[in-house]
Motif scaffolding. Structure first.
Motif, PDB file in Angstrom:
ATOM      1  N   HIS A 197       0.880  -1.167   0.000  1.00 40.76           N
ATOM      2  CA  HIS A 197       0.000   0.000   0.000  1.00 40.76           C
ATOM      3  C   HIS A 197       0.922   1.222   0.000  1.00 40.76           C
ATOM      4  N   LEU A 198       1.321   1.628  -1.184  1.00 36.67           N
ATOM      5  CA  LEU A 198       2.338   2.664  -1.321  1.00 36.67           C
ATOM      6  C   LEU A 198       1.765   4.014  -1.715  1.00 36.67           C
ATOM      7  N   PHE A 199       0.605   4.009  -2.353  1.00 36.23           N
ATOM      8  CA  PHE A 199      -0.022   5.257  -2.784  1.00 36.23           C
ATOM      9  C   PHE A 199      -1.421   5.424  -2.196  1.00 36.23           C
ATOM     10  N   THR A 200      -2.009   4.338  -1.753  1.00 31.62           N
ATOM     11  CA  THR A 200      -3.335   4.370  -1.130  1.00 31.62           C
ATOM     12  C   THR A 200      -3.230   3.809   0.275  1.00 31.62           C
ATOM     13  N   GLN A 201      -3.788   4.498   1.235  1.00 27.05           N
ATOM     14  CA  GLN A 201      -3.682   4.053   2.621  1.00 27.05           C
ATOM     15  C   GLN A 201      -4.490   2.781   2.870  1.00 27.05           C
ATOM     16  N   GLN A 202      -3.962   1.969   3.780  1.00 30.60           N
ATOM     17  CA  GLN A 202      -4.682   0.793   4.234  1.00 30.60           C
ATOM     18  C   GLN A 202      -5.863   1.228   5.095  1.00 30.60           C
ATOM     19  N   LYS A 203      -6.842   0.335   5.204  1.00 27.98           N
ATOM     20  CA  LYS A 203      -7.999   0.604   6.060  1.00 27.98           C
ATOM     21  C   LYS A 203      -8.183  -0.544   7.037  1.00 27.98           C
ATOM     22  N   ASP A 204      -8.652  -0.195   8.245  1.00 23.92           N
ATOM     23  CA  ASP A 204      -8.927  -1.240   9.218  1.00 23.92           C
ATOM     24  C   ASP A 204     -10.306  -1.836   8.969  1.00 23.92           C
ATOM     25  N   LYS A 205     -10.740  -2.718   9.830  1.00 20.57           N
ATOM     26  CA  LYS A 205     -12.009  -3.415   9.646  1.00 20.57           C
ATOM     27  C   LYS A 205     -13.204  -2.462   9.671  1.00 20.57           C
ATOM     28  N   LYS A 206     -13.023  -1.292  10.273  1.00 21.87           N
ATOM     29  CA  LYS A 206     -14.107  -0.311  10.344  1.00 21.87           C
ATOM     30  C   LYS A 206     -14.048   0.690   9.193  1.00 21.87           C
ATOM     31  N   GLY A 207     -13.069   0.492   8.287  1.00 25.44           N
ATOM     32  CA  GLY A 207     -12.949   1.391   7.143  1.00 25.44           C
ATOM     33  C   GLY A 207     -12.123   2.633   7.406  1.00 25.44           C
ATOM     34  N   LYS A 208     -11.506   2.705   8.575  1.00 27.90           N
ATOM     35  CA  LYS A 208     -10.680   3.864   8.922  1.00 27.90           C
ATOM     36  C   LYS A 208      -9.300   3.737   8.285  1.00 27.90           C
ATOM     37  N   LYS A 209      -8.811   4.835   7.694  1.00 25.06           N
ATOM     38  CA  LYS A 209      -7.481   4.827   7.096  1.00 25.06           C
ATOM     39  C   LYS A 209      -6.417   4.725   8.185  1.00 25.06           C
ATOM     40  N   VAL A 210      -5.479   3.805   7.992  1.00 24.93           N
ATOM     41  CA  VAL A 210      -4.469   3.564   9.023  1.00 24.93           C
ATOM     42  C   VAL A 210      -3.041   3.691   8.480  1.00 24.93           C
ATOM     43  N   TYR A 238       0.138   3.810   5.315  1.00 21.05           N
ATOM     44  CA  TYR A 238       0.714   3.031   4.228  1.00 21.05           C
ATOM     45  C   TYR A 238       1.500   1.850   4.810  1.00 21.05           C
ATOM     46  N   GLY A 239       1.909   0.935   3.927  1.00 24.26           N
ATOM     47  CA  GLY A 239       2.680  -0.191   4.435  1.00 24.26           C
ATOM     48  C   GLY A 239       2.808  -1.306   3.420  1.00 24.26           C
ATOM     49  N   ALA A 240       3.490  -2.369   3.835  1.00 27.95           N
ATOM     50  CA  ALA A 240       3.671  -3.543   2.987  1.00 27.95           C
ATOM     51  C   ALA A 240       4.199  -4.680   3.849  1.00 27.95           C
ATOM     52  N   LYS A 241       3.994  -5.906   3.373  1.00 26.70           N
ATOM     53  CA  LYS A 241       4.580  -7.081   3.996  1.00 26.70           C
ATOM     54  C   LYS A 241       5.752  -7.530   3.121  1.00 26.70           C
ATOM     55  N   LEU A 242       6.825  -7.974   3.751  1.00 26.76           N
ATOM     56  CA  LEU A 242       8.008  -8.425   3.031  1.00 26.76           C
ATOM     57  C   LEU A 242       8.316  -9.859   3.438  1.00 26.76           C
ATOM     58  N   LEU A 243       8.590 -10.704   2.439  1.00 26.65           N
ATOM     59  CA  LEU A 243       8.826 -12.119   2.670  1.00 26.65           C
ATOM     60  C   LEU A 243      10.303 -12.446   2.460  1.00 26.65           C
ATOM     61  N   LEU A 244      10.914 -13.085   3.451  1.00 28.06           N
ATOM     62  CA  LEU A 244      12.302 -13.511   3.365  1.00 28.06           C
ATOM     63  C   LEU A 244      12.372 -15.024   3.511  1.00 28.06           C
ATOM     64  N   ASP A 245      13.157 -15.649   2.644  1.00 27.49           N
ATOM     65  CA  ASP A 245      13.248 -17.103   2.566  1.00 27.49           C
ATOM     66  C   ASP A 245      14.427 -17.604   3.408  1.00 27.49           C
ATOM     67  N   SER A 297       6.586  -6.935   8.653  1.00 30.16           N
ATOM     68  CA  SER A 297       5.460  -6.026   8.450  1.00 30.16           C
ATOM     69  C   SER A 297       5.953  -4.593   8.592  1.00 30.16           C
ATOM     70  N   THR A 298       5.661  -3.759   7.600  1.00 32.22           N
ATOM     71  CA  THR A 298       6.099  -2.363   7.641  1.00 32.22           C
ATOM     72  C   THR A 298       4.893  -1.436   7.621  1.00 32.22           C
ATOM     73  N   ASN A 299       5.101  -0.219   8.108  1.00 28.84           N
ATOM     74  CA  ASN A 299       4.019   0.758   8.123  1.00 28.84           C
ATOM     75  C   ASN A 299       4.600   2.159   8.001  1.00 28.84           C
ATOM     76  N   ALA A 300       3.755   3.101   7.619  1.00 30.02           N
ATOM     77  CA  ALA A 300       4.193   4.490   7.490  1.00 30.02           C
ATOM     78  C   ALA A 300       2.985   5.414   7.571  1.00 30.02           C
ATOM     79  N   ARG A 301       3.124   6.492   8.313  1.00 33.34           N
ATOM     80  CA  ARG A 301       2.058   7.495   8.357  1.00 33.34           C
ATOM     81  C   ARG A 301       2.021   8.298   7.063  1.00 33.34           C
ATOM     82  N   ASN A 302       3.215   8.610   6.571  1.00 29.37           N
ATOM     83  CA  ASN A 302       3.322   9.390   5.336  1.00 29.37           C
ATOM     84  C   ASN A 302       3.628   8.479   4.151  1.00 29.37           C
ATOM     85  N   LYS A 303       3.281   8.928   2.975  1.00 30.91           N
ATOM     86  CA  LYS A 303       3.506   8.148   1.764  1.00 30.91           C
ATOM     87  C   LYS A 303       5.011   7.884   1.584  1.00 30.91           C
TER      88      LYS A 303
END
Length: 201
Positions: free
Chosen positions: A20-33, A35-42, A98-104
């Motif tokens: 979620h790099l340009f559009t904010q994620q939303k919680d179960k109630k639809g509230k914007k929480v 930006y962020g992304a999950k990263l997978l390491l093998d 798991s990563t997160n960011a308030r700003n884009k």
């Protein structure tokens, strides 16, 4: 300039999920929480194992340096988790950051050119990226956590899309083969097999 220590780390050639790099994620109630992304390491990938060890050491350092949080929180309160302890199939056998960011966050293409619009974003769920994160300690009314702030992400290479929606450019381009027929073959019209105008097929 702030004297507060920073704990930044560059993850290299890791697989991204749910960016979620340009559009904010939303919680179960639809509230914007944010930006962020999950990263997978093998853990079977030598380079990823090195990064996992370095990231873990950085997390420990950040926790020990915090004035109040001196003990590493439980796994479900950490940005780095064993993917086997999650429900999603793509996480199995992997470690998950798991990563997160308030700003884009800053986004870059493979040539390190900054991408400023979602329409031109080359990053999709399943591709490989380099990602700059900043480890920070949370200690508030929501509890104690070790978080990874998403600072920037750069596209590295294509991968199998986790949602099945993305097809790499080269795969599509190769399907349009301009030399499919030789000139001599174009004049030879083959007969139709199994077609009948009076029957459905």
């Amino acid at each position: 300039m702030s004297d507060k220590p920073t704990y930044s780390y560059m993850l290299k050639s890791v697989r991204v999920s749910f960016p979620h790099l340009f559009t904010q994620q939303k919680d179960k109630k639809g509230k914007k929480v944010g930006y962020g992304a999950k990263l997978l390491l093998d853990p079977k990938n030598k380079e990823h194992v090195v990064q996992l060890n370095e990231l873990k050491a950085l997390m420990v350092e950040a926790v020990e340096a915090h004035p109040k949080v001196k003990k590493m929180p439980a796994e479900d309160k950490r940005c780095l988790r064993n993917g086997d302890n999650t429900e999603r199939a793509e996480n199995q056998g992997m470690f998950l950051v798991s990563t997160n960011a308030r700003n884009k966050p800053y986004v870059f293409d493979a040539t390190r050119k900054q991408v400023t619009s979602k329409k031109r974003n080359p990053i999709y769920s399943g591709c490989y990226v380099d990602c700059l994160v900043n480890i920070w300690i949370q200690d508030n009314e929501h509890g104690k956590r070790v978080n990874a702030g998403l600072q920037g992400m750069k596209f590295v290479s294509d991968g199998e899309a986790l949602d099945g929606s993305f097809v790499p450019y080269d795969d599509v381009a190769d399907a349009f083969d301009a030399t499919r027929f030789d000139e001599d073959e174009e004049n030879d019209v083959p007969s139709l097999d199994g077609f009948d105008d009076d029957e459905a097929f």
